[in-house]
Each structure stands twice: as structure tokens, then as C-alpha cells.
Design a protein around this motif. Structure first.
Motif, PDB file in Angstrom:
ATOM      1  N   ALA A 116       0.819  -1.221   0.000  1.00 33.16           N
ATOM      2  CA  ALA A 116       0.000   0.000   0.000  1.00 33.16           C
ATOM      3  C   ALA A 116       0.848   1.264   0.000  1.00 33.16           C
ATOM      4  N   THR A 117       2.026   1.211   0.614  1.00 30.85           N
ATOM      5  CA  THR A 117       2.862   2.412   0.703  1.00 30.85           C
ATOM      6  C   THR A 117       4.260   2.117   0.175  1.00 30.85           C
ATOM      7  N   ALA A 118       4.912   3.119  -0.389  1.00 35.73           N
ATOM      8  CA  ALA A 118       6.273   2.998  -0.889  1.00 35.73           C
ATOM      9  C   ALA A 118       7.224   3.682   0.084  1.00 35.73           C
ATOM     10  N   THR A 119       8.232   2.944   0.544  1.00 33.63           N
ATOM     11  CA  THR A 119       9.164   3.505   1.518  1.00 33.63           C
ATOM     12  C   THR A 119      10.569   3.692   0.956  1.00 33.63           C
ATOM     13  N   GLN A 120      10.846   3.143  -0.231  1.00 41.94           N
ATOM     14  CA  GLN A 120      12.170   3.253  -0.824  1.00 41.94           C
ATOM     15  C   GLN A 120      12.264   4.494  -1.711  1.00 41.94           C
ATOM     16  N   PRO A 121      13.470   5.104  -1.806  1.00 43.19           N
ATOM     17  CA  PRO A 121      13.622   6.280  -2.659  1.00 43.19           C
ATOM     18  C   PRO A 121      13.577   5.911  -4.135  1.00 43.19           C
ATOM     19  N   ALA A 122      13.377   6.909  -4.987  1.00 45.71           N
ATOM     20  CA  ALA A 122      13.283   6.672  -6.426  1.00 45.71           C
ATOM     21  C   ALA A 122      14.576   6.103  -6.997  1.00 45.71           C
ATOM     22  N   GLY A 125      15.679   1.841  -7.843  1.00 44.71           N
ATOM     23  CA  GLY A 125      15.568   1.078  -9.089  1.00 44.71           C
ATOM     24  C   GLY A 125      16.861   1.079  -9.879  1.00 44.71           C
ATOM     25  N   SER A 126      17.447   2.257 -10.097  1.00 46.31           N
ATOM     26  CA  SER A 126      18.686   2.340 -10.862  1.00 46.31           C
ATOM     27  C   SER A 126      19.857   1.734 -10.097  1.00 46.31           C
ATOM     28  N   ASP A 127      19.846   1.844  -8.761  1.00 45.02           N
ATOM     29  CA  ASP A 127      20.912   1.233  -7.960  1.00 45.02           C
ATOM     30  C   ASP A 127      20.885  -0.289  -8.092  1.00 45.02           C
ATOM     31  N   PHE A 128      19.702  -0.864  -7.983  1.00 41.68           N
ATOM     32  CA  PHE A 128      19.568  -2.315  -8.115  1.00 41.68           C
ATOM     33  C   PHE A 128      19.916  -2.755  -9.531  1.00 41.68           C
ATOM     34  N   GLU A 129      19.495  -1.959 -10.505  1.00 42.81           N
ATOM     35  CA  GLU A 129      19.752  -2.270 -11.911  1.00 42.81           C
ATOM     36  C   GLU A 129      21.254  -2.288 -12.206  1.00 42.81           C
ATOM     37  N   LEU A 162      10.824  -4.898  -3.717  1.00 43.81           N
ATOM     38  CA  LEU A 162       9.748  -4.602  -4.668  1.00 43.81           C
ATOM     39  C   LEU A 162       8.462  -4.099  -4.012  1.00 43.81           C
ATOM     40  N   PRO A 163       8.003  -4.694  -2.902  1.00 41.39           N
ATOM     41  CA  PRO A 163       6.766  -4.180  -2.293  1.00 41.39           C
ATOM     42  C   PRO A 163       6.915  -2.780  -1.709  1.00 41.39           C
ATOM     43  N   GLU A 164       8.149  -2.315  -1.572  1.00 43.71           N
ATOM     44  CA  GLU A 164       8.395  -1.016  -0.943  1.00 43.71           C
ATOM     45  C   GLU A 164       8.603   0.098  -1.967  1.00 43.71           C
ATOM     46  N   THR A 165       8.250  -0.161  -3.217  1.00 42.42           N
ATOM     47  CA  THR A 165       8.445   0.831  -4.280  1.00 42.42           C
ATOM     48  C   THR A 165       7.137   1.122  -4.992  1.00 42.42           C
ATOM     49  N   ALA A 166       7.110   2.244  -5.675  1.00 40.14           N
ATOM     50  CA  ALA A 166       5.955   2.635  -6.481  1.00 40.14           C
ATOM     51  C   ALA A 166       6.438   2.980  -7.883  1.00 40.14           C
ATOM     52  N   ASN A 167       5.536   2.904  -8.856  1.00 40.38           N
ATOM     53  CA  ASN A 167       5.908   3.242 -10.230  1.00 40.38           C
ATOM     54  C   ASN A 167       6.279   4.717 -10.338  1.00 40.38           C
TER      55      ASN A 167
END
Length: 424
Positions: A116-122, A125-129, A162-167
Motif C-alpha cells: 500500500a505504501t512505498a518507503t524506498q527512494p526513487a 531502481g537504478s541502484d539495483f539495476e 519490490l513491495p516497498e516501491t511505487a511506479n
């Protein structure tokens, strides 16, 4: 505006099981029910459509039983939320424990849905990538048994994040996660020869690609999944997965390289199933596709294919078709054209050249190529390459008393090679 993803877990499991349409799954459920002692159960495509929606209803007990039987996963893993709720999995506290679970055959955790909520910074995604990209590059030089645990732990981290992120960050992370699982599945199948484990891992890759809504990644994963039944001689299952892979590729107008690779994959499956003529036709079509080109760029993660690799597919198919002069020419050119970083592929080509010479009653030349393959395997292990050498040795039985074959046996069964092969 992006469309709702729906229940991507069920979609991925359905496609992986060979049910390319919702109607096919509905028919399979209706047909399987009597075999499980369930009478009078009929499921229509409308019901399957509801299950693949963003809010799938919990199926009735009889349907529940048939669905898990057909797809081989729990209802929670298939994207359903039970009316009584679901317990959170306890995290694995040590790498050793997770490795034990993996090697003992415990099913991998499913790719999680969004919370329901995103707690990770934008930037997550690029860091993991970036780490996923590094693993992709490391694959060509690092020993597979060393790289595989790192890739799997990275994938587990992605599942936790993944559950801690939003599009749009979630889509970036999910695509990188799909690529990580794809790499792990490739290592398991081609490098370690663990097809059952690879099948499970590739299914997770397909789920992650669905979370990213990345059809090209989905196509690549499905094509890799076709290798598994194709190498086992199950043509029908391989063809079904290739049909699905092509359907996914059409959704985003794939590049000529991706289309040519799909032809090459299907050609290898046909070759393994004894249909060399069909395979050669597919190779010819792939060559035409590459020659025509396209304006669409090839995905950066598709670093396993090139015109040289297509020629390698062709040489192997010519070998299996009994076209030895053509195979010798194709494979010899590939050996000359392979870049220095393609050591794994080099072992396969050397093995195929050895097979050509053995089939053409030239045992000394066959042993020379096989020995070169073993020399390369001592530097860069590749189970598929070792399989090629062993196949060649079996064909050299008529000459097993010749000195060249005895020398090959001494090399094939020396202490280091024997222990190394048994360890893997």
C-alpha cells in the motif's frame, strides 16, 4: 497511461505451463477435474479472466485443488489472497541457510505484489539495476558456481525491495529483477545442467517481467523456458512456449536480432527433437531477418546473440542433419570469428567440430578438437561444452584402441577434470 497489470503471477504460471490463452486453461481445468475425482466441475473463460484481474476472487475448494494441481504452485503463489489473510514469510537470516533451502529443492519465493505504501527512494531502481548489469558482464568470465549464489541473493534482495516501491521505480526494479532471475536460470540450465531448478527460476523471471510489464523480457524468458522441454525431446511443450514467446515479442515490435534469436531457439529445439529440415528452414529465416534489419534497438540485456552465434546454431543443425562438409565450414568460420570473451561458446564449437570429424571417420582430428575443448573447460567451466565432449567420446567407440582416443581418455578422465565434473 499504463494499463492495470492484473494478476501477473497467474498469467505467468499459465503461460509457463503451456496454456497460451485463458480458454486453454479453462478447458484444462474442466478436463482435469474428473481425473482428480471431482465431478460436474466446469470452468469458463470468463472465470479465468476474473482470476487474472487486479482483484482476483478466491476460488472454490474444488477449483482450488485442480488449479494448484495443473500449475504446480500454491494459491498465494498464483496471486490469490485467501479470505482469512496471509502470513508473512520469515526472512532467511543467513546465506548458508538460503543455499540449503535452494539445494534441497524448496520452491523459491514468488515475486511479491505492490504494497500500500512505498518507503524506498526513487533511486533504488537504478541502484539495483546497476548490480544486475554488473552480474550480466561477470557471467562471461566468472565461474558459474561462484556467480550463481551472488545472483540469487541479489534477486532475493529485489523481491524484498519490490513491495516497498511505487511506479515508475517499481517497473525499473521489477525489470532488473526479471533479468537477474533470467541470468540465474541460464546458469542453472546451460552451466550447471539443472533443468528442474532452472524451470522454477525462469518462472520467477516471467513473474517479475509481468510486474514490469516488459513484454520483450517476457519473450526472452519464455524462449529460454522452451529450451528445457526442447532438449528433453518434448517438441509439443517447446513449440507451445515458442508460440507464447513470439506473441510477447509482437506486443512491443521486437528488433530483428530478437526475432532471429527466437528462430534460432526454435531451430535448436527442432534439432534436438530430430527435425533437422524444419530447423534449417528456421535458421534460413533468421539469416534473412538479420539481413533485413530493423529500426528497433536490441535490448541491452540480450548479449548472448549475434550473427556469429546464429552461425553456431546453423553449424550444429547441419551436423545433426548429416551435412558434414557444410557443418565443418560453418563451425570453422565461427571458431575464427568468435570474440575473445566467448570462451564458453568456444568449448561448444570445438565440441561440435570434434563431432563432425568423428562422424566423417576422422578420429585423430576429432580427438584434437575435443582436447582443445577440454583445455578451454579447464579455464572456463561450461556444462554444455562438457556434454558436447562426452557425446563425441561415445561416438569414438569404434576407435577406442587407437592411441589418439586413449590420449583423449587420459585427458578426459584425469584427476582434475573428473573431480571437477563430479563436483558440478
Amino acid at each position: 497511461m499504463s494499463r492495470p497489470a492484473g494478476n501477473t503471477r497467474l498469467k505467468a504460471a499459465r503461460m509457463a505451463a503451456g496454456y497460451n490463452s485463458q480458454q486453454a486453461l479453462a478447458d484444462a481445468i474442466t478436463k482435469a477435474a474428473p481425473k482428480l475425482g471431482i465431478r460436474g466441475l466446469a470452468v469458463g473463460v470468463r472465470q479465468v479472466r476474473r482470476w487474472e484481474s487486479a482483484t482476483p476472487p478466491w476460488p472454490q475448494p474444488d477449483v482450488h485443488r485442480v488449479l494448484t494441481h495443473l500449475l504446480g504452485q500454491s494459491m498465494e503463489d498464483l496471486g490469490f489472497t485467501p479470505p482469512w489473510g496471509v502470513e508473512r514469510r520469515q526472512p532467511e537470516t543467513t546465506a548458508g541457510h538460503s543455499s540449503h533451502r535452494r539445494l534441497s529443492g524448496t520452491r523459491l519465493a514468488s515475486v511479491p505484489a505492490q504494497s500500500a505504501t512505498a518507503t524506498q527512494p526513487a533511486s533504488i531502481g537504478s541502484d539495483f539495476e546497476a548490480i544486475t548489469r554488473s552480474h550480466r558482464h561477470l557471467y562471461w568470465s566468472v565461474a558459474p558456481a561462484t556467480l550463481h549464489p551472488a545472483v540469487m541473493e541479489h534477486a532475493r534482495l529485489g523481491c524484498a525491495l519490490l513491495p516497498e516501491t511505487a511506479n515508475p521505480t517499481r517497473r525499473i526494479l521489477a525489470a532488473a529483477l526479471a533479468e537477474s532471475y533470467l541470468l540465474a536460470g541460464r546458469i542453472e540450465f546451460f552451466d550447471l545442467r539443472q533443468p528442474d531448478q532452472a524451470s522454477d527460476t525462469l518462472l520467477r523471471a516471467l513473474q517479475a517481467a509481468g510486474e514490469a510489464d516488459d513484454s520483450l523480457l517476457g519473450s526472452a524468458v519464455l524462449a529460454h523456458m522452451a529450451f528445457i522441454p526442447g532438449w528433453a525431446g518434448d517438441r509439443d511443450a517447446a513449440v507451445e512456449r515458442m508460440v507464447a514467446a513470439r506473441a510477447y515479442a509482437r506486443r512491443e515490435d521486437a528488433s530483428s536480432e530478437l526475432w532471429a534469436w527466437l528462430d534460432a531457439v526454435e531451430a535448436e529445439c527442432e534439432t534436438r527433437c530430430g527435425n533437422s529440415r524444419t530447423a534449417l528452414q528456421l535458421i534460413s529465416h533468421a539469416e534473412d531477418t538479420l539481413a533485413a534489419g530493423s529500426e528497433r534497438p536490441t535490448p541491452v540485456w540480450m548479449d548472448w546473440f549475434s550473427p556469429v552465434r546464429l552461425a553456431a546454431f546453423k553449424g550444429n543443425t547441419q551436423l545433426k542433419a548429416g551435412h558434414y562438409p557444410q557443418a565443418r565450414e560453418s563451425l570453422g568460420q565461427v571458431l575464427n570469428d568468435l570474440p575473445p570473451t566467448s570462451d564458453k561458446q568456444r568449448t561448444v564449437i570445438l565440441g561440435d567440430l570434434a563431432a563432425v570429424e568423428a562422424a566423417d571417420n576422422r578420429p585423430e582430428e576429432a580427438c584434437r578438437y575435443a582436447t582443445q575443448a577440454l583445455d578451454q573447460l579447464a579455464i572456463t567451466w561450461y556444462a554444455t561444452g562438457m556434454d558436447r565432449v562426452r557425446e563425441v567420446r561415445r561416438t569414438l567407440t569404434p576407435w577406442q584402441n587407437e592411441q589418439c582416443v586413449r590420449d583423449l581418455d587420459d585427458r578426459l578422465y584425469d584427476w582434475g577434470t573428473t573431480v571437477s565434473a563430479l563436483q558440478r
